[in-house]
Design an enzyme around this catalytic site. Structure first.
Site, PDB file in Angstrom:
ATOM      1  N   ARG A   1     -11.458  -2.046  -2.365  1.00  0.00           N
ATOM      2  CA  ARG A   1     -11.358  -3.593  -2.704  1.00  0.00           C
ATOM      3  C   ARG A   1     -12.717  -4.344  -2.328  1.00  0.00           C
ATOM      4  O   ARG A   1     -12.827  -5.431  -2.938  1.00  0.00           O
ATOM      5  CB  ARG A   1     -10.138  -4.178  -2.006  1.00  0.00           C
ATOM      6  CG  ARG A   1     -10.073  -3.834  -0.478  1.00  0.00           C
ATOM      7  CD  ARG A   1      -8.684  -3.756   0.222  1.00  0.00           C
ATOM      8  NE  ARG A   1      -7.959  -2.363   0.161  1.00  0.00           N
ATOM      9  CZ  ARG A   1      -6.858  -2.242   0.541  1.00  0.00           C
ATOM     10  NH1 ARG A   1      -6.012  -3.269   1.066  1.00  0.00           N
ATOM     11  NH2 ARG A   1      -6.262  -1.140   0.360  1.00  0.00           N
TER      12      ARG A   1
ATOM     13  N   LYS B   1     -11.362   9.614   7.536  1.00  0.00           N
ATOM     14  CA  LYS B   1     -10.354  10.284   7.186  1.00  0.00           C
ATOM     15  C   LYS B   1     -10.085  11.545   7.792  1.00  0.00           C
ATOM     16  O   LYS B   1     -11.162  12.115   7.995  1.00  0.00           O
ATOM     17  CB  LYS B   1     -10.576  10.470   5.431  1.00  0.00           C
ATOM     18  CG  LYS B   1     -10.465   9.311   4.747  1.00  0.00           C
ATOM     19  CD  LYS B   1     -10.586   9.758   3.238  1.00  0.00           C
ATOM     20  CE  LYS B   1     -10.576   8.306   1.996  1.00  0.00           C
ATOM     21  NZ  LYS B   1      -9.028   7.759   2.176  1.00  0.00           N
TER      22      LYS B   1
HETATM   23  N1  BES Z   1     -10.024   6.256  -2.269  1.00  0.00           N
HETATM   24  C1  BES Z   1      -8.849   5.998  -1.283  1.00  0.00           C
HETATM   25  C2  BES Z   1      -7.576   5.976  -1.987  1.00  0.00           C
HETATM   26  C3  BES Z   1      -7.099   7.436  -2.474  1.00  0.00           C
HETATM   27  C4  BES Z   1      -6.247   8.308  -1.691  1.00  0.00           C
HETATM   28  C5  BES Z   1      -7.390   7.764  -3.721  1.00  0.00           C
HETATM   29  C6  BES Z   1      -5.724   9.128  -2.058  1.00  0.00           C
HETATM   30  C7  BES Z   1      -6.926   8.933  -4.097  1.00  0.00           C
HETATM   31  C8  BES Z   1      -6.081   9.635  -3.269  1.00  0.00           C
HETATM   32  C9  BES Z   1      -9.094   4.485  -0.653  1.00  0.00           C
HETATM   33  O1  BES Z   1     -10.325   4.105  -0.636  1.00  0.00           O
HETATM   34  C10 BES Z   1      -8.482   4.365   0.626  1.00  0.00           C
HETATM   35  O2  BES Z   1      -8.851   5.209   1.389  1.00  0.00           O
HETATM   36  N2  BES Z   1      -7.201   3.722   0.936  1.00  0.00           N
HETATM   37  C11 BES Z   1      -6.664   3.750   2.034  1.00  0.00           C
HETATM   38  C12 BES Z   1      -6.272   2.210   2.145  1.00  0.00           C
HETATM   39  C13 BES Z   1      -5.449   1.951   3.751  1.00  0.00           C
HETATM   40  C14 BES Z   1      -6.723   2.301   4.758  1.00  0.00           C
HETATM   41  C15 BES Z   1      -4.970   0.577   3.584  1.00  0.00           C
HETATM   42  C16 BES Z   1      -5.307   4.571   1.725  1.00  0.00           C
HETATM   43  O3  BES Z   1      -4.685   4.522   0.650  1.00  0.00           O
HETATM   44  O4  BES Z   1      -4.917   5.373   2.918  1.00  0.00           O
HETATM   45 MN    MN Z   2     -11.154   4.805   1.267  1.00  0.00          MN
END
Ligand code: BES
Ligand code: MN
Ligand code: ZN
Length: 494
Positions: free
Chosen positions: A353, A279
């Site tokens: 997931r 990230k």
């Molecule tokens: N934990 C994150 C989702 C999230 C994002 C929670 C912002 C709270 C605030 C999740 O694991 C994630 O990183 N999701 C990705 C999915 C994508 C790679 C398809 C996302 O939402 O960017």
């Molecule tokens: Mn994630």
């Protein structure tokens, strides 16, 4: 905090602080008018002099009152025809803030006696206990000094107008207190930094719950046991970290013998760096909240056990970190889930997931009547719904409706979102049964579709709480959501 029902009017009830309301344009609420007579017109005079106009949330405190109460917190309630549960919560919270600056150790509120379109005595008492308990909440202390002073208030009275309302109010306070206790546990866990709240820490919190409540049983599975169960998806997420993963299994059996349990499955990623699909740095600290689904499961167990609800409940919490390293899962890696289905991991940041699908498959052994998973699953859900409502996805309209209604009653709302074959198309893979991501469009929906591939024959719902589990900014903190929604659902299912 101790809660009680007060049966007398404000002109007779002894308390260190009476809480009464004034509507806009200075109309005294019914309790304010009654009390005003008894204390020589001080409230009406204050309003007349323009010191309180009745705007929602404005508060003035009358000190040194000659009467049954030592102080009066007079709260603005806004427009009479707009006064609803939401305004009630805000007015009460404002009163508590002001009272917190006085020395009052107990208070009695008559705000619940004002007519409200969307509230009965039970709901208002429940909301009151929640508001009071949350007001007393403090983030687990790690500061060397200057921690926010504890409120001196230790007793709160909820006033009712008639004897017949007393039982409903008592039940409401009891339920509100339990919901607040559940939220407190959820918030405490989620507010801890990831170097404190590890998967083992979550496991210990679950063990602690089982020690406190005889009806809760806990089993903790380590990585080796998960390997035996062939949880290849779950294990692929924890591959990059040194911190051992845990599968936490809780059982609460207090319903009719043989009645199929409700299973709650909570995402317990104690820190989500994104893994190799790292990230960006901005706000990455907030990924300590990525175990909020897990925290809400533990919080719900606490509330349900405290109330002794006659239900059967199972909790499954896959807990791990998502870290990059030489051993981490790489984009393009193919993993085999416990269900036997293979997954191409195109993005290691779509890890929630991957741990949930194996946890849902594990939950099948309990032959659950319904499986509800709770997860901070997608940023896309925050884009779709903002921070007010959780995303609700389900393969069963009856279950979805019940959860939506629970959210409304609990002031912890969810919004029904679609799933279906049209969207699941986006998960197609040339190399495995499907991929773990489906592109930017409808990201919250394709995430739910991914989970739905593991729910055949199950009654299942998924709550995406990425936008509702915590607040960012200067007030950064866990919210304890969706414990209120889940507890309400279980209360009404009992
Ligand atoms: N934990 C994150 C989702 C999230 C994002 C929670 C912002 C709270 C605030 C999740 O694991 C994630 O990183 N999701 C990705 C999915 C994508 C790679 C398809 C996302 O939402 O960017
Ligand atoms: Mn994630
Ligand atoms: Zn995550």
């Amino acid at each position: 905090m101790e809660f009680f029902v007060a049966g007398s009017g404000p002109a007779r009830q002894r308390t260190e602080c009476a809480i009464v309301g004034v509507f806009d344009q200075g109309t005294l609420g019914s309790a304010a008018a009654e009390l005003d007579q008894r204390i020589g017109g001080r409230i009406a005079r204050m309003v007349k002099r323009g010191d309180l106009r009745g705007k929602l949330g404005d508060v003035q405190i009358l000190l040194d009152v000659e009467g049954p109460c030592e102080r009066v917190a007079v709260v603005g309630l806004g427009a009479r025809d707009e006064f609803r549960r939401k305004q009630y919560r805000k007015a009460l919270a404002s009163a508590l803030s002001a009272i917190g600056r006085t020395g009052a150790r107990d208070a009695v509120s008559w705000l619940g006696l004002e007519p409200m379109a969307d509230a009965d005595t039970y709901t208002l008492a429940r909301a009151s206990a929640e508001v009071v308990a949350q007001h007393a909440y403090r983030i687990p202390a790690h500061k060397s000094a200057n921690t926010r002073a504890k409120t001196r208030l230790t007793r709160f009275g909820f006033a009712v107008a008639a004897r017949g309302e007393r039982a409903k109010a008592e039940r409401g306070l009891e339920h509100g207190e339990a919901i607040a206790a559940g939220m407190e546990l959820a918030r405490d866990l989620a507010n801890q930094p990831a170097n404190v709240c590890t998967p083992s820490h979550l496991a210990n919190a679950a063990r602690e719950l089982a020690r406190e409540h005889r009806k809760i049983r806990v089993r903790i599975l380590d990585e080796q046991e998960c390997r035996k169960l062939r949880m290849g998806a779950f294990l692929s997420v924890t591959a990059g970290t040194q911190e051992p993963a845990r599968l936490i299994v809780l059982e609460y059996r207090n319903g009719p013998r043989g009645r199929a349990p409700t299973a709650l499955v909570g995402k317990g990623v104690t820190f989500d760096t994104g893994g190799i699909s790292l990230k960006p740095p901005a706000a990455m600290d907030e990924m300590k909240f990525d175990m909020s689904g897990a925290a809400s499961v533990l919080g719900t167990f606490r509330a349900v056990a405290q109330l002794g609800l006659p239900v059967n409940l199972v909790g499954v919490v896959p807990a791990c970190e998502n870290m990059p390293s030489g051993r981490a899962t790489k984009p393009g890696d193919i993993v085999k889930s416990m269900s036997g289905q293979t997954i191409e991991v195109l993005n290691t940041d779509a890890e929630g997931r991957l741990i949930l699908c194996d946890a849902i498959t594990y939950a099948r052994r309990f032959k659950p009547a319904a499986v509800i998973d709770i997860a901070t699953l997608t940023g896309a859900c925050v884009i779709a719904l903002g921070n007010q409502m959780s995303g609700l996805f389900s393969n069963d309209d009856g279950l979805a409706q019940a959860l939506l209604e629970a959210g409304i009653r609990a002031d912890d709302r969810a919004w029904h979102m679609p799933i279906g074959e049209e969207y699941a198309e986006q998960l197609k893979s040339n190399f495995a049964d499907f991929a773990n991501v489906g592109g930017r469009e409808g990201g919250a929906i394709t995430a739910a579709c991914f989970l739905s591939k593991f729910t055949e024959g199950l009654k299942w719902a998924h709550l995406d709480i990425a936008g509702t589990a915590y607040v960012s900014g200067s007030q950064k903190s866990s919210t304890g959501r969706p414990v209120p929604l889940l507890v309400d659902y279980l209360v009404n299912n009992a």
